[in-house]
Design a protein around this motif. Structure first.
Motif, mmCIF file in Angstrom:
data_model
loop_
_atom_site.group_PDB
_atom_site.id
_atom_site.type_symbol
_atom_site.label_atom_id
_atom_site.label_comp_id
_atom_site.label_asym_id
_atom_site.label_seq_id
_atom_site.Cartn_x
_atom_site.Cartn_y
_atom_site.Cartn_z
ATOM 1 N N THR A 1 -1.787 -46.462 56.716
ATOM 2 C CA THR A 1 -3.136 -46.256 56.182
ATOM 3 C C THR A 1 -3.170 -45.077 55.230
ATOM 4 O O THR A 1 -3.751 -45.136 54.144
ATOM 5 C CB THR A 1 -4.115 -46.029 57.344
ATOM 6 O OG1 THR A 1 -4.062 -47.159 58.223
ATOM 7 C CG2 THR A 1 -5.531 -45.845 56.816
ATOM 8 N N LEU A 2 -2.539 -43.956 55.564
ATOM 9 C CA LEU A 2 -2.500 -42.783 54.704
ATOM 10 C C LEU A 2 -1.777 -43.079 53.400
ATOM 11 O O LEU A 2 -2.210 -42.713 52.313
ATOM 12 C CB LEU A 2 -1.815 -41.618 55.434
ATOM 13 C CG LEU A 2 -2.574 -41.054 56.653
ATOM 14 C CD1 LEU A 2 -1.720 -39.990 57.344
ATOM 15 C CD2 LEU A 2 -3.903 -40.482 56.211
ATOM 16 N N THR A 3 -0.672 -43.806 53.446
ATOM 17 C CA THR A 3 0.110 -44.138 52.242
ATOM 18 C C THR A 3 -0.673 -45.039 51.306
ATOM 19 O O THR A 3 -0.688 -44.863 50.095
ATOM 20 C CB THR A 3 1.431 -44.807 52.659
ATOM 21 O OG1 THR A 3 2.130 -43.940 53.532
ATOM 22 C CG2 THR A 3 2.289 -45.104 51.426
ATOM 23 N N SER A 4 -1.385 -46.018 51.786
ATOM 24 C CA SER A 4 -2.185 -46.942 50.971
ATOM 25 C C SER A 4 -3.311 -46.208 50.233
ATOM 26 O O SER A 4 -3.564 -46.427 49.052
ATOM 27 C CB SER A 4 -2.763 -48.040 51.871
ATOM 28 O OG SER A 4 -3.601 -48.891 51.122
ATOM 29 N N GLY A 5 -4.020 -45.307 50.847
ATOM 30 C CA GLY A 5 -5.103 -44.549 50.213
ATOM 31 C C GLY A 5 -4.586 -43.662 49.090
ATOM 32 O O GLY A 5 -5.211 -43.523 48.038
ATOM 33 N N LEU A 6 -3.455 -43.037 49.288
ATOM 34 C CA LEU A 6 -2.871 -42.176 48.255
ATOM 35 C C LEU A 6 -2.494 -42.968 47.017
ATOM 36 O O LEU A 6 -2.735 -42.538 45.891
ATOM 37 C CB LEU A 6 -1.633 -41.459 48.833
ATOM 38 C CG LEU A 6 -0.900 -40.527 47.844
ATOM 39 C CD1 LEU A 6 -1.841 -39.432 47.393
ATOM 40 C CD2 LEU A 6 0.345 -39.945 48.521
ATOM 41 N N GLY B 1 -3.916 -45.690 45.895
ATOM 42 C CA GLY B 1 -5.153 -46.032 45.182
ATOM 43 C C GLY B 1 -5.669 -44.871 44.341
ATOM 44 O O GLY B 1 -6.114 -45.044 43.205
ATOM 45 N N SER B 2 -5.601 -43.655 44.897
ATOM 46 C CA SER B 2 -6.069 -42.469 44.166
ATOM 47 C C SER B 2 -5.218 -42.219 42.931
ATOM 48 O O SER B 2 -5.732 -41.893 41.852
ATOM 49 C CB SER B 2 -6.022 -41.240 45.077
ATOM 50 O OG SER B 2 -6.875 -41.423 46.194
ATOM 51 N N VAL B 3 -3.920 -42.397 43.080
ATOM 52 C CA VAL B 3 -3.014 -42.201 41.946
ATOM 53 C C VAL B 3 -3.312 -43.205 40.841
ATOM 54 O O VAL B 3 -3.347 -42.889 39.661
ATOM 55 C CB VAL B 3 -1.550 -42.307 42.394
ATOM 56 C CG1 VAL B 3 -0.618 -42.328 41.180
ATOM 57 C CG2 VAL B 3 -1.201 -41.144 43.314
ATOM 58 N N ALA C 1 -5.653 -44.450 35.392
ATOM 59 C CA ALA C 1 -6.590 -45.213 34.554
ATOM 60 C C ALA C 1 -7.562 -44.290 33.829
ATOM 61 O O ALA C 1 -7.871 -44.484 32.649
ATOM 62 C CB ALA C 1 -7.356 -46.215 35.419
ATOM 63 N N ALA C 2 -8.058 -43.261 34.522
ATOM 64 C CA ALA C 2 -8.985 -42.308 33.902
ATOM 65 C C ALA C 2 -8.304 -41.544 32.770
ATOM 66 O O ALA C 2 -8.883 -41.325 31.704
ATOM 67 C CB ALA C 2 -9.512 -41.340 34.953
ATOM 68 N N THR C 3 -7.068 -41.142 32.989
ATOM 69 C CA THR C 3 -6.319 -40.428 31.953
ATOM 70 C C THR C 3 -6.118 -41.295 30.719
ATOM 71 O O THR C 3 -6.266 -40.846 29.581
ATOM 72 C CB THR C 3 -4.954 -39.988 32.494
ATOM 73 O OG1 THR C 3 -5.154 -39.152 33.649
ATOM 74 C CG2 THR C 3 -4.172 -39.222 31.430
#
Length: 272
Positions: free
Chosen positions: A56-61, A63-65, A70-72
């Protein structure tokens, strides 16, 4: 009694079946105890819980990356678009500035040309008036009149007609206009003859037959000149003497005083 009865046997004595069973039971009991002890271990040990939470922790990270990347990329696209827009605006401003300078240059050149044309026209007018004064002076001193143009000096009513017509030299030609600052050919003749108390028709056709037909070799100042046929003339003017006439010629020249050779008439009529 046998001779071998008291000889001990060399074969290993067999184990007692009951001892074997007891030993088997003891071993089974020990193994059972170990199995029960393992089964009785705590089920909520901490290491197991941590291992389950890691995916669960690995999947959330991840997504944030992905969102950050995309924003950059969007920021980079926006900056490039802004740079293109700024470059286009700068180019358009340069083009507009150049076009304005060119228009101003052309306007200035056109104004200079117009001023030169006006100066030239004024010079020609002064020369024409000077020549007229010379002609009149020569006539007054007794010089002969050119036979081909008849009398050169105006008198009486003819003088009033010519004085008015000559005062309009330099005015504009406008078809249908009747003064005071613009004329067409027949309105100028009509207005000039009104100074002598003569009421002429408005257009050139009837003006060309309003008086007595005279030869171009026997003209007098004040005679009406016409171009075209008598009764179907398309243009009229006034003979001013000395081989010249005054007329509202066209939009390019306006009202002028020119020699008959400049635009030879077809015929003439005399009213005065």
């Amino acid at each position: 009694m046998s001779h071998t009865a008291h000889i001990p046997s060399h074969r290993k004595p067999r184990r007692n079946a009951s001892k074997t069973a007891i030993r088997s039971g003891v071993a089974g009991g020990v193994l059972s105890t170990i199995a029960l002890a393992g089964a009785a271990a705590p089920a909520n040990a901490e290491p197991v819980t941590e291992t389950i939470e890691m995916p669960t922790l690995t999947s959330g990270l991840a997504g944030s990356v992905a969102q950050s990347a995309a924003a950059t990329q969007q920021v980079a696209v926006d900056l490039e678009l802004r740079a293109q827009q700024d470059a286009a605006a700068t180019h358009a401003a340069k083009v507009a500035k150049k076009a304005k300078a060119e228009a101003e240059r052309k306007a200035e050149a056109k104004e200079k040309a117009a001023a030169a044309a006006r100066a030239k026209a004024a010079e020609e007018e002064r020369a024409s008036r000077s020549e007229e004064r010379t002609t009149l002076a020569a006539s007054s001193s007794g010089s002969s009149t050119p036979a081909s143009y008849g009398t050169t000096q105006a008198s009486g009513s003819a003088a009033a007609v010519l004085a008015f017509a000559r005062a309009q030299v330099g005015d504009a030609y406008v078809l249908g206009s009747t003064g005071p600052n613009s004329w067409d050919c027949s309105s100028l003749v009509q207005a000039a003859y009104r100074q002598a108390g003569v009421d002429l028709p408005r257009t050139s056709q009837p003006q060309s037959t309003a008086g007595t037909q005279v030869s171009l070799d026997n003209l007098q100042p004040g005679d009406i000149l016409y171009w075209g046929g008598a009764g179907s003339a398309y243009h009229v003017g006034i003979y001013s003497g000395g081989g010249k006439f005054i007329g509202a010629q066209n939009s390019g020249t306006g009202v002028v005083e020119k020699t008959l050779d400049w635009d030879p008439p077809s015929g003439a009529v005399r009213l005065l």
